[in-house]
Design a protein around this motif. Sequence first.
Motif, short mmCIF file in Angstrom:
data_model
loop_
_atom_site.label_atom_id
_atom_site.label_comp_id
_atom_site.label_asym_id
_atom_site.label_seq_id
_atom_site.Cartn_x
_atom_site.Cartn_y
_atom_site.Cartn_z
N MET A 98 43.41 31.77 46.46
CA MET A 98 42.35 32.59 47.07
C MET A 98 42.48 34.05 46.65
SD MET A 98 41.27 33.12 51.08
CE MET A 98 40.52 31.50 51.18
N ALA A 99 43.73 34.53 46.57
CA ALA A 99 43.93 35.91 46.11
C ALA A 99 43.42 36.09 44.70
CB ALA A 99 45.42 36.26 46.19
N GLY A 100 43.68 35.11 43.84
CA GLY A 100 43.17 35.18 42.47
C GLY A 100 41.66 35.13 42.42
N GLY A 101 41.06 34.31 43.27
CA GLY A 101 39.60 34.23 43.31
C GLY A 101 38.96 35.52 43.76
N ILE A 102 39.56 36.17 44.77
CA ILE A 102 39.04 37.47 45.23
C ILE A 102 39.20 38.52 44.14
CG2 ILE A 102 39.37 39.33 46.90
CD1 ILE A 102 40.17 37.16 48.93
N ALA A 103 40.37 38.53 43.48
CA ALA A 103 40.58 39.49 42.40
C ALA A 103 39.59 39.29 41.26
CB ALA A 103 42.01 39.38 41.88
N ALA A 104 39.15 38.04 41.05
CA ALA A 104 38.18 37.76 39.99
C ALA A 104 36.84 38.43 40.24
CB ALA A 104 38.00 36.26 39.83
#
Length: 392
Positions: free
Chosen positions: A247-253
Amino acid sequence: MTFRTQASITWLLCACCFASIASMRACDTLLPAIGAEFAASTGEAARTVYTFAIAYGVFQLCFGPLGDRYGKLRIIALCALACVIGNGLAFLAAGLDQLVLARILSGACAAGIFPLAMAWIGDNVPYETRQTVLARLVGASVTGVLAGQWLSGLIAQWSDWRHTFLALAAAFLGAGGLLLKAALDGSRQRHAAAPALPARQALREILASPTARSILTVTSIEGALAFGALAFIPSALQRHHDVSLSMAGGIAACYGIGGFVYARLAARLLRSLGEPGLALLGGLMLCAGFVSLAYAPTLALTPLACALAGFGFYGLHNTLQTQATQMAPAARGMAMSLFACVLFLGQSVGVMAAAWVADHGRDTWVFALAGAGLLALSLEVARRTRARQQHA
């Protein structure tokens, strides 16, 4: 060169840039799978990421003079075709060391694509519309980031991680082959009016120019502040909002999504605001995005904060890219390679400095300092751009 021919080559350049950036980010999501395949830790598997980045940075300055001397399209196409070999070797790698060597080859060859693509646009597109065309390269690079991180995970999940490199090889083969065909057709190339300078002379002249030194200095600071903060977004989201890594990676994307939106609106914004206004808007949105990330009270605000920061970065950076294409019209290949090199070095210094700040203070300081610094930087870019336009 006709408009149709120029547009066709521009799209081929975008395809090559997309493949190069996707290749750079392809291993980010594959590290667990690579580690499992070769009985290595995630840290050991990460060699496939940072060795690519090192090769990409070191070889930036090699391809600029080659492009100036032998033709930018030809060198870009040959670099893309060499990446076919690098990704093919990665697909066939029997061990982690072999995979790392294949990634080094891919990074070294990919280094010649994006800077020379910007240089070719500088040679062939009038300055008044150049920023709009460069924004298409921005869109291609952002899409490459998203594809490299997201599609590689999907391929690894539904098939085999090696097939990621097979897909990249196919993309490089198609784009590079078509571009080489265009490059070999002399009627499709328009050479710069001024003859190419020898590499050493070109480098001396670029560094002797106050305007060029200013652009290069600002770009290195921009890279340090923006990418130093960007690297810590996922870990900060995990620490402050207790989310999973995915989820953190998705938000950073969402940072990349903001850049993609900018690419779609660049022409309209440039007409409305001009270069100084666009640079200032970029700084304001960077500041709003990073400061919001530092002090966001709820998780729901963080995707918007990342998107604002991404939009702002590409607005400011696209302005600097456009100005950099004028640093040395007789040696644009060298100039744009130097531009990319200082951006890369700035990123490296920024990540190290941000890590020190996070270890000795709070990670919120990283985002707050980046936001304030980038706003100040954009004000200076807007001021200098406005002054240069008034004296033109």
